[in-house]
Motif scaffolding. Structure first.
Motif, PDB file in Angstrom:
ATOM      1  N   UNK A   1       5.208  16.601  -0.112  1.00 18.16           N
ATOM      2  CA  UNK A   1       6.598  16.132  -0.069  1.00 18.16           C
ATOM      3  C   UNK A   1       6.908  15.500   1.284  1.00 18.16           C
ATOM      4  N   UNK A   2       6.382  16.089   2.345  1.00 14.01           N
ATOM      5  CA  UNK A   2       6.581  15.513   3.682  1.00 14.01           C
ATOM      6  C   UNK A   2       5.951  14.125   3.761  1.00 14.01           C
ATOM      7  N   UNK A   3       4.747  13.978   3.206  1.00 12.49           N
ATOM      8  CA  UNK A   3       4.093  12.671   3.169  1.00 12.49           C
ATOM      9  C   UNK A   3       4.861  11.697   2.281  1.00 12.49           C
ATOM     10  N   UNK A   4       5.453  12.218   1.216  1.00  9.93           N
ATOM     11  CA  UNK A   4       6.266  11.397   0.316  1.00  9.93           C
ATOM     12  C   UNK A   4       7.436  10.768   1.079  1.00  9.93           C
ATOM     13  N   UNK A   5       8.091  11.543   1.920  1.00 12.17           N
ATOM     14  CA  UNK A   5       9.198  11.032   2.723  1.00 12.17           C
ATOM     15  C   UNK A   5       8.701   9.935   3.662  1.00 12.17           C
ATOM     16  N   UNK A   6       7.522  10.154   4.256  1.00  9.49           N
ATOM     17  CA  UNK A   6       6.933   9.166   5.166  1.00  9.49           C
ATOM     18  C   UNK A   6       6.729   7.829   4.454  1.00  9.49           C
TER      19      UNK A   6
ATOM     20  N   UNK B   1       0.798  -1.234   0.000  1.00 11.13           N
ATOM     21  CA  UNK B   1       0.000   0.000   0.000  1.00 11.13           C
ATOM     22  C   UNK B   1       0.833   1.289   0.000  1.00 11.13           C
ATOM     23  N   UNK B   2       1.925   1.362   0.781  1.00  9.32           N
ATOM     24  CA  UNK B   2       2.711   2.605   0.773  1.00  9.32           C
ATOM     25  C   UNK B   2       3.234   2.992  -0.608  1.00  9.32           C
ATOM     26  N   UNK B   3       3.448   1.979  -1.469  1.00 10.64           N
ATOM     27  CA  UNK B   3       3.977   2.281  -2.805  1.00 10.64           C
ATOM     28  C   UNK B   3       2.994   3.120  -3.622  1.00 10.64           C
ATOM     29  N   UNK B   4       1.700   2.856  -3.468  1.00  9.46           N
ATOM     30  CA  UNK B   4       0.688   3.613  -4.207  1.00  9.46           C
ATOM     31  C   UNK B   4       0.730   5.092  -3.810  1.00  9.46           C
ATOM     32  N   UNK B   5       0.753   5.321  -2.499  1.00  6.11           N
ATOM     33  CA  UNK B   5       0.826   6.697  -2.023  1.00  6.11           C
ATOM     34  C   UNK B   5       2.128   7.359  -2.421  1.00  6.11           C
TER      35      UNK B   5
END
Length: 272
Positions: free
Chosen positions: A84-89, A39-43
């Motif tokens: 971008x912050x969520x991208x790092x997460x 799932x994290x890959x989709x986000x």
């Protein structure tokens, strides 16, 4: 009504629409090859596409007019920073191999926007702009999910990669036609070199080649082929009616949203 128009404009201008299109192409690959993606890959991919596109579109404008940015552009800046912050997460939850490959595609995006080669960015090198974009889109939507799912890349996958590049080139052509009055002659875009009429003809040939490629695959689903055929017909029609003076959202909404239509068709045909 004004509020809805502003929301829609933000949806387009903040690159949410194009990021969803990239995710749709990823989903088509996942369905075609029955991949299992965490799932994290989709986000991660959605946010990477969104922040990447906003960087390409607004980095130069923000740098030149930082203190006089419009309210809408400032809002997009804040939105992009949050994304971008969520991208790092999400990135912290993925395998190193996925991140390294993403960085490779990200560098192509960075060089597309930032002038580091002979004071030029990749966009300003004559004739290669469209192929850089096609390579990155095809890479993140075809090659990257195989790395993420630890599945071997077969000759069929490489054909899909080539096919996806052709599709993205065809998707970009209505934008290239739209931008003819604004692009510098040094860019040498396809409409500048071939003319609008011949560019449309080339786009139709590319879409035909895309369909032909499908028959070279060892395995091909009827549902995939049927959805691809309809997608190519609709894209071909939109390409034919493309003009240098288009309605505001012809390319940025209708053309760019075609991968979403393709995904919905594929899901529909999978039910039969």
């Amino acid at each position: 009504m004004k509020f809805l128009k502003r929301v829609f404009a933000f949806y387009i201008n903040s690159s949410i629409h194009v990021a969803l299109a990239v995710v749709a192409l990823l989903a088509i690959t996942v369905l075609e090859y029955n991949l299992t993606i965490v799932k994290p890959f989709w986000g991660f991919l959605f946010l990477a596409a969104l922040t990447g596109y906003n960087f390409v579109k607004y980095a130069k404008v923000a740098g030149l007019h930082h203190r006089s940015l419009t309210h809408s552009l400032k809002l997009i800046q804040v939105f992009s920073a949050v994304c971008f912050a969520l991208l790092i997460y999400f990135a912290l939850q993925l395998r190193l191999a996925v991140l390294l490959l993403t960085i490779g595609f990200g560098m192509a995006t960075f060089l597309y926007a930032v002038p580091v080669i002979r004071s030029k960015n990749l966009r300003n090198f004559s004739g290669i702009k469209i192929f850089v974009v096609a390579f990155v889109w095809a890479g993140v939507s075809v090659i990257l999910p195989f790395v993420a799912s630890k599945v071997a890349i077969t000759p069929d996958v490489l054909l899909t990669f080539f096919q996806r590049m052709l599709i993205v080139v065809a998707l970009i052509l209505p934008f290239e036609i739209r931008d003819v009055p604004y692009d510098g002659l040094n860019l040498k875009t396809l409409p500048q070199q071939l003319g609008v009429k011949n560019t449309k003809l080339l786009g139709l040939i590319i879409l035909l080649l895309c369909l032909v490629v499908e028959f070279f695959k060892e395995y091909s689903e009827i549902s995939y082929l049927a959805s691809l055929l309809i997608f190519c017909v609709v894209l071909g029609w939109l390409l034919v009616i493309s003009k240098t003076h288009q309605t505001r959202y012809f390319a940025s909404f209708w053309v760019e949203g075609l991968p979403l239509m393709w995904l919905l068709l594929y899901l529909l045909f999978e039910q039969f």
